[in-house]
Design a protein around this motif. Structure first.
Motif, PDB file in Angstrom:
ATOM      1  N   SER A 207       0.844  -1.188   0.000  1.00 41.80           N
ATOM      2  CA  SER A 207       0.000   0.000   0.000  1.00 41.80           C
ATOM      3  C   SER A 207       0.886   1.247   0.000  1.00 41.80           C
ATOM      4  CB  SER A 207      -0.879  -0.004   1.260  1.00 41.80           C
ATOM      5  OG  SER A 207      -0.071   0.241   2.417  1.00 41.80           O
ATOM      6  N   PRO A 208       0.310   2.427  -0.238  1.00 37.94           N
ATOM      7  CA  PRO A 208       1.133   3.644  -0.241  1.00 37.94           C
ATOM      8  C   PRO A 208       1.932   3.834   1.043  1.00 37.94           C
ATOM      9  CG  PRO A 208      -1.031   4.111  -1.161  1.00 37.94           C
ATOM     10  CD  PRO A 208      -1.091   2.705  -0.633  1.00 37.94           C
ATOM     11  N   GLU A 209       1.355   3.464   2.194  1.00 40.20           N
ATOM     12  CA  GLU A 209       2.034   3.668   3.476  1.00 40.20           C
ATOM     13  C   GLU A 209       2.993   2.538   3.846  1.00 40.20           C
ATOM     14  OE1 GLU A 209      -1.599   6.066   3.277  1.00 40.20           O
ATOM     15  OE2 GLU A 209      -1.241   3.927   2.997  1.00 40.20           O
ATOM     16  N   SER A 210       3.006   1.447   3.095  1.00 38.78           N
ATOM     17  CA  SER A 210       3.806   0.267   3.473  1.00 38.78           C
ATOM     18  C   SER A 210       5.244   0.377   2.964  1.00 38.78           C
ATOM     19  CB  SER A 210       3.144  -1.012   2.950  1.00 38.78           C
ATOM     20  OG  SER A 210       1.923  -1.252   3.598  1.00 38.78           O
ATOM     21  N   GLU A 211       5.906   1.449   3.348  1.00 42.12           N
ATOM     22  CA  GLU A 211       7.287   1.634   2.925  1.00 42.12           C
ATOM     23  C   GLU A 211       8.183   0.527   3.475  1.00 42.12           C
ATOM     24  OE1 GLU A 211      10.363   2.928   0.871  1.00 42.12           O
ATOM     25  OE2 GLU A 211       8.328   3.745   0.684  1.00 42.12           O
ATOM     26  N   HIS A 212       7.835   0.015   4.658  1.00 40.60           N
ATOM     27  CA  HIS A 212       8.645  -1.054   5.255  1.00 40.60           C
ATOM     28  C   HIS A 212       8.638  -2.309   4.388  1.00 40.60           C
ATOM     29  CE1 HIS A 212       4.541  -1.876   6.517  1.00 40.60           C
ATOM     30  NE2 HIS A 212       4.884  -3.059   7.014  1.00 40.60           N
ATOM     31  N   ILE A 213       7.530  -2.565   3.669  1.00 39.20           N
ATOM     32  CA  ILE A 213       7.461  -3.732   2.790  1.00 39.20           C
ATOM     33  C   ILE A 213       8.308  -3.506   1.541  1.00 39.20           C
ATOM     34  CG2 ILE A 213       5.951  -5.201   1.418  1.00 39.20           C
ATOM     35  CD1 ILE A 213       5.628  -5.638   4.380  1.00 39.20           C
ATOM     36  N   ARG A 214       8.227  -2.315   0.965  1.00 35.80           N
ATOM     37  CA  ARG A 214       9.077  -2.027  -0.199  1.00 35.80           C
ATOM     38  C   ARG A 214      10.560  -2.112   0.185  1.00 35.80           C
ATOM     39  NH1 ARG A 214       4.547   1.024  -1.413  1.00 35.80           N
ATOM     40  NH2 ARG A 214       5.118   2.661   0.062  1.00 35.80           N
ATOM     41  N   GLU A 215      10.890  -1.663   1.375  1.00 37.93           N
ATOM     42  CA  GLU A 215      12.268  -1.734   1.866  1.00 37.93           C
ATOM     43  C   GLU A 215      12.714  -3.183   2.003  1.00 37.93           C
ATOM     44  OE1 GLU A 215      13.233  -0.650   6.122  1.00 37.93           O
ATOM     45  OE2 GLU A 215      13.945   1.162   5.123  1.00 37.93           O
ATOM     46  N   LEU A 216      11.854  -4.014   2.590  1.00 33.79           N
ATOM     47  CA  LEU A 216      12.169  -5.431   2.748  1.00 33.79           C
ATOM     48  C   LEU A 216      12.322  -6.111   1.389  1.00 33.79           C
ATOM     49  CD1 LEU A 216      12.397  -8.064   4.434  1.00 33.79           C
ATOM     50  CD2 LEU A 216       9.901  -8.236   4.281  1.00 33.79           C
TER      51      LEU A 216
ATOM     52  N   THR B 204      -5.412   2.579   6.428  1.00 28.50           N
ATOM     53  CA  THR B 204      -4.074   2.320   5.904  1.00 28.50           C
ATOM     54  C   THR B 204      -3.555   0.967   6.375  1.00 28.50           C
ATOM     55  OG1 THR B 204      -2.848   3.264   7.782  1.00 28.50           O
ATOM     56  CG2 THR B 204      -3.507   4.792   6.031  1.00 28.50           C
ATOM     57  N   ILE B 205      -2.555   0.492   5.648  1.00 26.30           N
ATOM     58  CA  ILE B 205      -1.725  -0.627   6.081  1.00 26.30           C
ATOM     59  C   ILE B 205      -0.298  -0.095   6.103  1.00 26.30           C
ATOM     60  CG2 ILE B 205      -0.844  -2.924   5.493  1.00 26.30           C
ATOM     61  CD1 ILE B 205      -3.502  -3.445   4.052  1.00 26.30           C
ATOM     62  N   PRO B 206       0.333  -0.074   7.291  1.00 28.86           N
ATOM     63  CA  PRO B 206      -0.104  -0.642   8.568  1.00 28.86           C
ATOM     64  C   PRO B 206      -1.203   0.183   9.235  1.00 28.86           C
ATOM     65  CG  PRO B 206       1.954   0.529   8.848  1.00 28.86           C
ATOM     66  CD  PRO B 206       1.682   0.521   7.373  1.00 28.86           C
ATOM     67  N   LEU B 207      -1.993  -0.505  10.029  1.00 28.84           N
ATOM     68  CA  LEU B 207      -3.116   0.115  10.723  1.00 28.84           C
ATOM     69  C   LEU B 207      -2.662   1.248  11.622  1.00 28.84           C
ATOM     70  CD1 LEU B 207      -6.096  -1.719  12.295  1.00 28.84           C
ATOM     71  CD2 LEU B 207      -4.753  -0.227  13.760  1.00 28.84           C
ATOM     72  N   ASP B 208      -1.452   1.151  12.180  1.00 26.08           N
ATOM     73  CA  ASP B 208      -0.933   2.141  13.116  1.00 26.08           C
ATOM     74  C   ASP B 208      -0.854   3.538  12.508  1.00 26.08           C
ATOM     75  OD1 ASP B 208       0.123   2.660  15.742  1.00 26.08           O
ATOM     76  OD2 ASP B 208       2.120   2.840  14.867  1.00 26.08           O
ATOM     77  N   LEU B 209      -0.840   3.617  11.173  1.00 26.70           N
ATOM     78  CA  LEU B 209      -0.727   4.912  10.503  1.00 26.70           C
ATOM     79  C   LEU B 209      -2.078   5.447  10.034  1.00 26.70           C
ATOM     80  CD1 LEU B 209       2.507   4.302   8.367  1.00 26.70           C
ATOM     81  CD2 LEU B 209       2.302   5.183  10.703  1.00 26.70           C
ATOM     82  N   SER B 210      -3.162   4.750  10.367  1.00 25.17           N
ATOM     83  CA  SER B 210      -4.499   5.196   9.974  1.00 25.17           C
ATOM     84  C   SER B 210      -4.934   6.407  10.798  1.00 25.17           C
ATOM     85  CB  SER B 210      -5.520   4.072  10.177  1.00 25.17           C
ATOM     86  OG  SER B 210      -5.250   2.974   9.354  1.00 25.17           O
ATOM     87  N   SER B 211      -5.874   7.146  10.235  1.00 24.83           N
ATOM     88  CA  SER B 211      -6.457   8.272  10.961  1.00 24.83           C
ATOM     89  C   SER B 211      -7.173   7.783  12.217  1.00 24.83           C
ATOM     90  CB  SER B 211      -7.451   9.001  10.053  1.00 24.83           C
ATOM     91  OG  SER B 211      -8.182   9.968  10.786  1.00 24.83           O
TER      92      SER B 211
ATOM     93  N   TYR C 170     -10.692  -3.371   4.681  1.00 27.30           N
ATOM     94  CA  TYR C 170     -10.302  -4.406   3.718  1.00 27.30           C
ATOM     95  C   TYR C 170     -10.259  -3.843   2.302  1.00 27.30           C
ATOM     96  CZ  TYR C 170     -10.637  -8.631   0.850  1.00 27.30           C
ATOM     97  OH  TYR C 170     -10.416  -9.598  -0.089  1.00 27.30           O
ATOM     98  N   PHE C 171     -11.254  -3.035   1.954  1.00 24.19           N
ATOM     99  CA  PHE C 171     -11.371  -2.546   0.583  1.00 24.19           C
ATOM    100  C   PHE C 171     -10.646  -1.223   0.346  1.00 24.19           C
ATOM    101  CE2 PHE C 171     -14.990  -5.371   1.105  1.00 24.19           C
ATOM    102  CZ  PHE C 171     -14.900  -6.131  -0.047  1.00 24.19           C
ATOM    103  N   CYS C 172     -10.435  -0.445   1.398  1.00 30.58           N
ATOM    104  CA  CYS C 172      -9.900   0.909   1.219  1.00 30.58           C
ATOM    105  C   CYS C 172      -8.416   1.051   1.510  1.00 30.58           C
ATOM    106  CB  CYS C 172     -10.661   1.886   2.122  1.00 30.58           C
ATOM    107  SG  CYS C 172     -12.405   2.075   1.747  1.00 30.58           S
ATOM    108  N   ALA C 173      -7.850   0.181   2.338  1.00 30.27           N
ATOM    109  CA  ALA C 173      -6.511   0.434   2.882  1.00 30.27           C
ATOM    110  C   ALA C 173      -5.414   0.419   1.833  1.00 30.27           C
ATOM    111  CB  ALA C 173      -6.201  -0.582   3.980  1.00 30.27           C
ATOM    112  N   ARG C 174      -5.593  -0.331   0.765  1.00 29.73           N
ATOM    113  CA  ARG C 174      -4.528  -0.421  -0.238  1.00 29.73           C
ATOM    114  C   ARG C 174      -4.603   0.702  -1.268  1.00 29.73           C
ATOM    115  NH1 ARG C 174      -2.145  -5.096   1.065  1.00 29.73           N
ATOM    116  NH2 ARG C 174      -3.425  -6.661   2.093  1.00 29.73           N
TER     117      ARG C 174
ATOM    118  N   GLU D 181       1.960  -7.776   6.292  1.00 29.64           N
ATOM    119  CA  GLU D 181       2.391  -6.383   6.383  1.00 29.64           C
ATOM    120  C   GLU D 181       2.361  -5.867   7.815  1.00 29.64           C
ATOM    121  OE1 GLU D 181       0.181  -7.762   4.220  1.00 29.64           O
ATOM    122  OE2 GLU D 181      -0.297  -6.311   2.638  1.00 29.64           O
ATOM    123  N   GLU D 182       1.327  -6.250   8.565  1.00 34.88           N
ATOM    124  CA  GLU D 182       1.228  -5.806   9.960  1.00 34.88           C
ATOM    125  C   GLU D 182       2.305  -6.467  10.816  1.00 34.88           C
ATOM    126  OE1 GLU D 182      -0.620  -3.406  10.988  1.00 34.88           O
ATOM    127  OE2 GLU D 182      -2.094  -3.188   9.377  1.00 34.88           O
TER     128      GLU D 182
END
Length: 542
Positions: A124-133, A199-206, A260-264, A525-526
């Motif tokens: 997802s846009p916020e999952s920079e940790h996954i792109r890094e991995l 968002t994914i991760p959930l910790d970064l959601s509003s 489920y439908f919006c986070a990505r 991701e989480e």
């Protein structure tokens, strides 16, 4: 009178079966079940810990290490990845009851197949940790994903009204059009704090309360409030929730259903491109081990010198106690040898239902198991190892993910799908996933413990036999049934406000907690997010 060959064979069969019981006649036409193997990953050790059956001998030795990671699932290996990335060497990873956790894969008849998680959606846009991995694992380079890992077409199909179709939504109608218009609007909407709502991760959601209050009701209740009544849409939404959360729209909260439908984001939804391998996320686990240069350790060296490289060990932890100078652990190896381990830092990457029995006085961290423990969904992951491929209808090609409309399970994945372009394989595995939500999780787990292998087979194979007929059994070389009684945490109403999970997430002592359970639901991701975060906390304390 001339008798036809067909009538003759029918008459012959009838004569040959005279005197047989109805059961024997049924067996004559219906192939017997194939060899069945039932596996309860981690059950024996988990129940021994729960029931306080561990009996260590007196005067066991004490070993020392800078950092220990407890577990070997996605969170644990992500923590190891981050420690190694920062060139920390003095740590050990204790594999626990199941090496690689829910990402474990197996191989038989030359076929690799998953026993748990089998794919990773593009980040997802916020999952920079996954792109890094993925970058470190050579799966994402210069903005491009490894095409060998990208899912090949056809990627999915649905068996609906006795025909296969390529779209998982059974049919489009006014309700489905309205629902997905709403999702498209909501996907990039931001709360009052400026963050995306989901968002994914959930910790970064509003944390905007106007939207967070949706966690107080079930998804089914919200759908009813909004006037969604289409049977096919409701089935599809229920299927999606069971697929990601292990429970349906009547059990998960409305916030999780929309997440489920919006986070990505609009660019990447759950049924977009994914990364997958024949043995599922076992591939990622093994790549992380290689990146970290984890070496297996059978016998702990007598020297108390710091490790010059990281190790992994076939061992589990029976107790964890934090003290002022570090963390003390009781460790039992795969050879049933006990020792005390004194670590300056520890990462508890076990699921919370185990950690509650292992971490001494876990209540001191603000987590009360009796009120804060997530509910866990039970699953069956069944691998049907086949000789060749069963026949398909003329109008459909076998896809990677194959789903039966209104089926009790979640369909089946073809382990050799990524290899089909090289020609049909001599052997394959159909991996069928069944989220058991027909009763309460506790009652389902009781059934798992009491059911016979044949009963479990019938539950796991029901959809396959409905599609291909019982003749499929003639191709099955073995049915490998993995029963996961606590497969994943369920985001029920109230999970976002769970103060126990919030307390574990915010704790910054020598013992760190890292598991997807901290997010209240279970995806790679989480888990990776919390594993990396725990490692960063420990590196800051060095």
């Amino acid at each position: 009178m001339k008798i036809s060959r067909r009538r003759f064979l029918g008459h012959a069969l009838g004569v040959s079966m005279v005197g047989l019981t109805s059961y024997e006649a049924w067996r004559y036409f219906v192939p017997g079940r194939p060899p069945i193997s039932v596996d309860f990953p981690g059950k024996a050790i988990g129940h021994a810990i729960r029931d306080a059956q561990m009996q260590p001998p007196a005067n066991i030795p004490t070993r020392y290490v800078n950092t220990v990671i407890i577990g070997s699932g996605a969170a644990a290996l992500s923590a190891a990845w981050q420690l190694s990335r920062q060139e920390m060497q003095d740590y050990i990873l204790l594999d626990g009851a199941e090496r690689n956790g829910n990402n474990r894969g197996e191989s038989q008849f030359g076929v690799d197949y998953p026993t748990g998680a089998h794919y990773l959606p593009l980040p997802s846009p916020e999952s920079e940790h996954i792109r890094e991995l993925l970058g470190d694992l050579q799966l994402y380079q210069h903005g491009v994903y490894d095409e060998r890992a990208l899912l090949q077409v056809p990627n999915e199909r649905l068996f609906y009204q006795q025909h296969w179709q390529s779209e998982l939504l059974p049919r489009r109608d006014a309700d489905s059009e309205r629902f997905f218009r709403f999702i498209n609007q909501l996907s990039n909407q931001r709360g009052a704090d400026g963050k995306r709502l989901f968002t994914i991760p959930l910790d970064l959601s509003s944390t905007d309360n106007h939207w967070r209050r949706l966690e107080q009701i079930t998804f089914a209740h919200w759908l009813q409030q909004q006037g969604y009544h289409s049977p096919t849409l409701l089935w599809y939404l229920d299927y999606c929730c069971r697929d990601d959360y292990g429970q349906g729209i009547s059990q998960v909260c409305a916030w999780a259903g929309l997440h489920y439908f919006c986070a990505r984001g609009n660019e990447q939804n759950e049924h977009g491109s994914v990364l997958t391998w024949p043995h599922g996320l076992h591939e990622l686990s093994q790549r992380i081990r290689a990146f970290c240069r984890l070496q297996p350790l059978e016998n702990w060296p007598e020297s108390s010198q710091p490790f010059k490289q990281p190790y992994s060990m076939n061992a589990f932890v029976a107790s964890i106690e934090e003290h002022a100078q570090g963390v003390r652990l009781l460790v039992c190896t795969g050879q049933q040898k006990y020792f005390w381990l004194e670590a300056r830092h520890a990462i508890c990457a076990m699921p919370l239902y185990i950690a509650a029995h292992v971490v001494k006085n876990i209540q001191q961290y603000g987590f009360k198991p009796e009120s804060h423990m997530p509910q866990y969904a039970p699953w069956i992951v069944a691998n049907f190892l086949l000789r060749g491929m069963p026949a398909e209808s003329r109008h459909s090609r076998l896809a990677w993910d194959n789903i039966l409309y209104q089926g009790a399970g979640l369909g089946y994945v073809v382990a050799t799908h990524q290899q089909i372009r090289q020609g049909p394989p001599a052997y394959t595995s159909f991996t069928a996933y069944t989220a058991l939500n027909q009763d309460t999780p506790a009652n389902v787990r009781r059934w798992m413990l009491s059911a016979s292998p044949e009963e479990i087979y019938q539950c796991a194979a029901a959809e396959l036999e409905q599609i291909y007929g019982v003749a499929l059994r003639q191709r099955i070389l073995q049915a490998r049934l993995s029963l996961r009684g606590h497969a994943m945490a369920v985001p029920q109403p109230g999970y976002l406000a769970n103060q126990g999970l919030q307390a574990l997430r915010s704790y910054t002592g020598r013992l760190q907690f890292a598991h997807s359970d901290l997010s209240g639901y279970s995806i790679f991701e989480e888990a990776c997010y919390w594993g990396k975060r725990a490692a960063v906390q420990i590196l800051a304390q060095q």
